[in-house]
Design a protein around this motif. Structure first.
Motif, short mmCIF file in Angstrom:
data_model
loop_
_atom_site.label_atom_id
_atom_site.label_comp_id
_atom_site.label_asym_id
_atom_site.label_seq_id
_atom_site.Cartn_x
_atom_site.Cartn_y
_atom_site.Cartn_z
N MET A 152 0.82 -1.21 0.00
CA MET A 152 0.00 0.00 0.00
C MET A 152 0.85 1.26 0.00
SD MET A 152 -3.18 -0.55 2.48
CE MET A 152 -4.65 -1.14 1.74
N SER A 153 2.14 1.13 -0.25
CA SER A 153 3.02 2.28 -0.20
C SER A 153 2.78 3.22 -1.39
CB SER A 153 4.47 1.83 -0.17
OG SER A 153 4.77 1.08 -1.31
N ASP A 154 1.88 2.85 -2.30
CA ASP A 154 1.60 3.71 -3.43
C ASP A 154 0.60 4.82 -3.07
OD1 ASP A 154 -0.45 1.88 -3.09
OD2 ASP A 154 -0.91 1.73 -5.22
N HIS A 155 0.07 4.81 -1.84
CA HIS A 155 -0.84 5.87 -1.40
C HIS A 155 -0.05 7.16 -1.19
CE1 HIS A 155 -4.54 3.77 -1.00
NE2 HIS A 155 -4.11 2.94 -0.09
N ASP A 156 -0.71 8.28 -1.44
CA ASP A 156 -0.12 9.58 -1.18
C ASP A 156 -0.49 9.97 0.25
OD1 ASP A 156 0.84 12.15 -1.16
OD2 ASP A 156 -0.71 12.95 -2.48
N HIS A 157 0.49 10.01 1.11
CA HIS A 157 0.22 10.32 2.52
C HIS A 157 0.42 11.79 2.84
CE1 HIS A 157 1.31 5.92 2.78
NE2 HIS A 157 0.07 5.96 3.21
N SER A 158 0.63 12.62 1.82
CA SER A 158 0.91 14.04 2.06
C SER A 158 -0.29 14.78 2.66
CB SER A 158 1.34 14.73 0.76
OG SER A 158 0.30 14.70 -0.18
N ASN A 159 -1.49 14.18 2.59
CA ASN A 159 -2.67 14.84 3.16
C ASN A 159 -2.85 14.50 4.64
OD1 ASN A 159 -3.22 12.22 2.44
ND2 ASN A 159 -5.23 12.63 1.59
N ILE A 160 -1.93 13.75 5.22
CA ILE A 160 -1.97 13.46 6.66
C ILE A 160 -1.26 14.61 7.37
CG2 ILE A 160 -1.24 11.89 8.49
CD1 ILE A 160 -1.38 9.63 6.38
N LYS A 161 -2.00 15.29 8.23
CA LYS A 161 -1.49 16.49 8.89
C LYS A 161 -1.54 16.37 10.41
CE LYS A 161 -1.29 18.62 4.87
NZ LYS A 161 -0.07 18.49 4.12
N GLU A 162 -0.79 17.24 11.06
CA GLU A 162 -0.74 17.31 12.51
C GLU A 162 -2.14 17.52 13.10
OE1 GLU A 162 1.44 20.12 15.90
OE2 GLU A 162 1.86 20.43 13.77
N ASP A 163 -2.38 16.88 14.24
CA ASP A 163 -3.62 17.00 15.02
C ASP A 163 -4.83 16.29 14.42
OD1 ASP A 163 -2.34 18.45 17.03
OD2 ASP A 163 -2.76 20.37 16.05
N MET A 164 -4.65 15.50 13.35
CA MET A 164 -5.76 14.71 12.83
C MET A 164 -6.05 13.55 13.78
SD MET A 164 -5.14 14.34 8.76
CE MET A 164 -5.96 15.46 7.66
N ASN A 165 -7.30 13.15 13.83
CA ASN A 165 -7.69 11.98 14.62
C ASN A 165 -7.36 10.72 13.85
OD1 ASN A 165 -8.93 13.38 16.82
ND2 ASN A 165 -10.62 13.85 15.46
N ILE A 166 -6.90 9.70 14.55
CA ILE A 166 -6.64 8.40 13.95
C ILE A 166 -7.66 7.42 14.50
CG2 ILE A 166 -4.96 6.55 13.62
CD1 ILE A 166 -2.79 8.66 14.35
N VAL A 167 -8.42 6.79 13.62
CA VAL A 167 -9.43 5.83 14.04
C VAL A 167 -9.22 4.51 13.31
CG1 VAL A 167 -11.16 7.57 14.65
CG2 VAL A 167 -11.16 6.58 12.37
N GLY A 168 -9.57 3.43 13.98
CA GLY A 168 -9.47 2.12 13.38
C GLY A 168 -10.63 1.87 12.43
N ALA A 169 -10.58 0.76 11.72
CA ALA A 169 -11.65 0.39 10.80
C ALA A 169 -12.98 0.22 11.54
CB ALA A 169 -11.28 -0.91 10.08
N ASP A 170 -12.89 -0.03 12.85
CA ASP A 170 -14.09 -0.19 13.68
C ASP A 170 -14.60 1.14 14.23
OD1 ASP A 170 -11.85 0.19 15.25
OD2 ASP A 170 -12.19 -1.56 16.52
N GLY A 171 -13.96 2.26 13.84
CA GLY A 171 -14.39 3.58 14.28
C GLY A 171 -13.88 3.98 15.65
#
Length: 89
Positions: A1-20
């Motif tokens: 999955m390293s082909d994803h562009d992760h540049s839109n991940i920014k400081e202070d974003m919430n991280i949630v699992g697939a289960d929410g």
């Protein structure tokens, strides 16, 4: 999955699992890993022992607004945490 562009991940974003389930907060992107803030550290006991934790950016399924959604559940992602002082085998 390293082909994803992760540049839109920014400081202070919430991280949630697939289960929410809330897993943490983005401190910053560190190469192919997401560094999470110490305040979300599972090691925190009364504010002591907090460490930065990292999760592989390859677990990111999508970024929706200010939320990073993972392809793994919160419990599974927790098992993949790396600490700043943990060496890779």
């Amino acid at each position: 999955m390293s082909d994803h562009d992760h540049s839109n991940i920014k400081e202070d974003m919430n991280i949630v699992g697939a289960d929410g389930v809330h897993l943490g907060t983005v401190d910053h992107l560190d190469g192919e890993r997401i560094k999470m803030t110490k305040t979300d550290s599972p090691s925190t006991q009364g504010g002591k022992g907090a460490k930065h934790h990292y999760i592989p950016a390859g677990l990111v399924a999508s970024v929706d607004g200010d939320t990073v959604r993972l392809s793994a559940t919160a419990a599974n992602a927790y098992d993949l945490f790396e600490t700043a002082d943990k060496t890779r085998g």
